[in-house]
Design an enzyme around this catalytic site. Sequence first.
Site, PDB file in Angstrom:
ATOM      1  CG  ASP A  33     -82.497 -36.094  36.528  1.00  0.00           C
ATOM      2  OD1 ASP A  33     -83.335 -36.050  36.614  1.00  0.00           O
ATOM      3  OD2 ASP A  33     -82.293 -37.733  35.962  1.00  0.00           O
ATOM      4  CB  ILE A  34     -81.660 -41.266  37.796  1.00  0.00           C
ATOM      5  CG1 ILE A  34     -81.546 -43.056  38.454  1.00  0.00           C
ATOM      6  CG2 ILE A  34     -82.562 -41.572  37.137  1.00  0.00           C
ATOM      7  CD1 ILE A  34     -82.524 -43.811  39.352  1.00  0.00           C
ATOM      8  CG  ASN A  91     -90.322 -30.741  31.914  1.00  0.00           C
ATOM      9  OD1 ASN A  91     -90.625 -29.924  31.271  1.00  0.00           O
ATOM     10  ND2 ASN A  91     -89.749 -32.018  32.220  1.00  0.00           N
ATOM     11  CD  GLU A  99     -90.063 -38.610  32.872  1.00  0.00           C
ATOM     12  OE1 GLU A  99     -89.741 -39.310  33.238  1.00  0.00           O
ATOM     13  OE2 GLU A  99     -89.347 -38.766  31.275  1.00  0.00           O
ATOM     14  CB  VAL A 100     -91.675 -36.943  39.579  1.00  0.00           C
ATOM     15  CG1 VAL A 100     -91.300 -37.105  40.744  1.00  0.00           C
ATOM     16  CG2 VAL A 100     -90.256 -38.083  38.842  1.00  0.00           C
ATOM     17  CG  HIS A 104     -88.481 -32.352  39.366  1.00  0.00           C
ATOM     18  ND1 HIS A 104     -90.413 -32.748  39.418  1.00  0.00           N
ATOM     19  CD2 HIS A 104     -88.508 -32.501  38.261  1.00  0.00           C
ATOM     20  CE1 HIS A 104     -90.681 -33.512  38.360  1.00  0.00           C
ATOM     21  NE2 HIS A 104     -89.749 -33.296  37.290  1.00  0.00           N
ATOM     22  CG  HIS A 106     -85.423 -30.934  35.513  1.00  0.00           C
ATOM     23  ND1 HIS A 106     -84.502 -32.348  34.722  1.00  0.00           N
ATOM     24  CD2 HIS A 106     -86.409 -31.180  35.251  1.00  0.00           C
ATOM     25  CE1 HIS A 106     -85.763 -32.803  35.233  1.00  0.00           C
ATOM     26  NE2 HIS A 106     -86.793 -32.225  35.390  1.00  0.00           N
TER      27      HIS A 106
HETATM   28  P1  AMP Z   1     -89.445 -34.490  34.441  1.00  0.00           P
HETATM   29  O1  AMP Z   1     -90.102 -35.180  33.833  1.00  0.00           O
HETATM   30  O2  AMP Z   1     -89.297 -32.796  34.905  1.00  0.00           O
HETATM   31  O3  AMP Z   1     -91.032 -35.280  35.944  1.00  0.00           O
HETATM   32  O4  AMP Z   1     -88.825 -34.910  35.130  1.00  0.00           O
HETATM   33  C1  AMP Z   1     -88.234 -36.131  36.275  1.00  0.00           C
HETATM   34  C2  AMP Z   1     -86.401 -36.840  36.450  1.00  0.00           C
HETATM   35  O5  AMP Z   1     -86.904 -37.540  37.108  1.00  0.00           O
HETATM   36  C3  AMP Z   1     -86.198 -37.576  35.265  1.00  0.00           C
HETATM   37  O6  AMP Z   1     -85.415 -36.139  34.380  1.00  0.00           O
HETATM   38  C4  AMP Z   1     -85.701 -38.684  35.530  1.00  0.00           C
HETATM   39  O7  AMP Z   1     -84.400 -39.084  35.042  1.00  0.00           O
HETATM   40  C5  AMP Z   1     -85.788 -37.949  37.403  1.00  0.00           C
HETATM   41  N1  AMP Z   1     -85.614 -39.721  37.954  1.00  0.00           N
HETATM   42  C6  AMP Z   1     -86.083 -40.508  38.852  1.00  0.00           C
HETATM   43  N2  AMP Z   1     -86.445 -40.753  39.317  1.00  0.00           N
HETATM   44  C7  AMP Z   1     -84.982 -40.815  39.704  1.00  0.00           C
HETATM   45  C8  AMP Z   1     -85.028 -40.683  41.008  1.00  0.00           C
HETATM   46  N3  AMP Z   1     -84.672 -42.391  42.179  1.00  0.00           N
HETATM   47  N4  AMP Z   1     -83.382 -40.363  41.198  1.00  0.00           N
HETATM   48  C9  AMP Z   1     -83.125 -39.296  39.964  1.00  0.00           C
HETATM   49  N5  AMP Z   1     -83.578 -39.283  39.572  1.00  0.00           N
HETATM   50  C10 AMP Z   1     -84.362 -39.517  39.147  1.00  0.00           C
END
Ligand code: AMP
Length: 121
Positions: A33-34, A91, A99-100, A104, A106
């Site tokens: 994770d970034i 999530n 968010e994405v 995914h 974690h």
């Molecule tokens: P979520 O809230 O479960 O959708 O989490 C999205 C996660 O993606 C967060 O923990 C971010 O820090 C992570 N994230 C976003 N962009 C990147 C990226 N380019 N590389 C790695 N992790 C990312």
Amino acid sequence: MAYDDQNIFAKILRGEIPCDKVYEDDHALAFNDINPQRPVHVLVIPKGHYVDVDDFTANASDAEIAGLFRAVGQVAKQTGVTDDGYRILSNIGVNGHQEVPHLHIHVFGGADTGPMIKRQD
Ligand code: AMP
């Protein structure tokens, strides 16, 4: 929700933007994770286009579903969190603060992961 192939994890899967890869096989990709929340914070994603757990469990093949969870197990082993324990979390949607919009999981470890969820009171 329809899958948006411009999301950041879709771009990582296509190699359009880099990631810090931890593990890859036919079904899954895992990368750091970034913005890590623990010493180990890895995201495990299916290679197929699935928005979230709902989409994945409704539409993915048994092989894809097994593949993703086996990849989670591989990541846990590879990152050395299995002895002390760790947490997996996914999530989903607005209430889940996703968010994405590419499924995914974690993997958090390397330190105490705290209470399961913030208490409401
Ligand atoms: P979520 O809230 O479960 O959708 O989490 C999205 C996660 O993606 C967060 O923990 C971010 O820090 C992570 N994230 C976003 N962009 C990147 C990226 N380019 N590389 C790695 N992790 C990312």
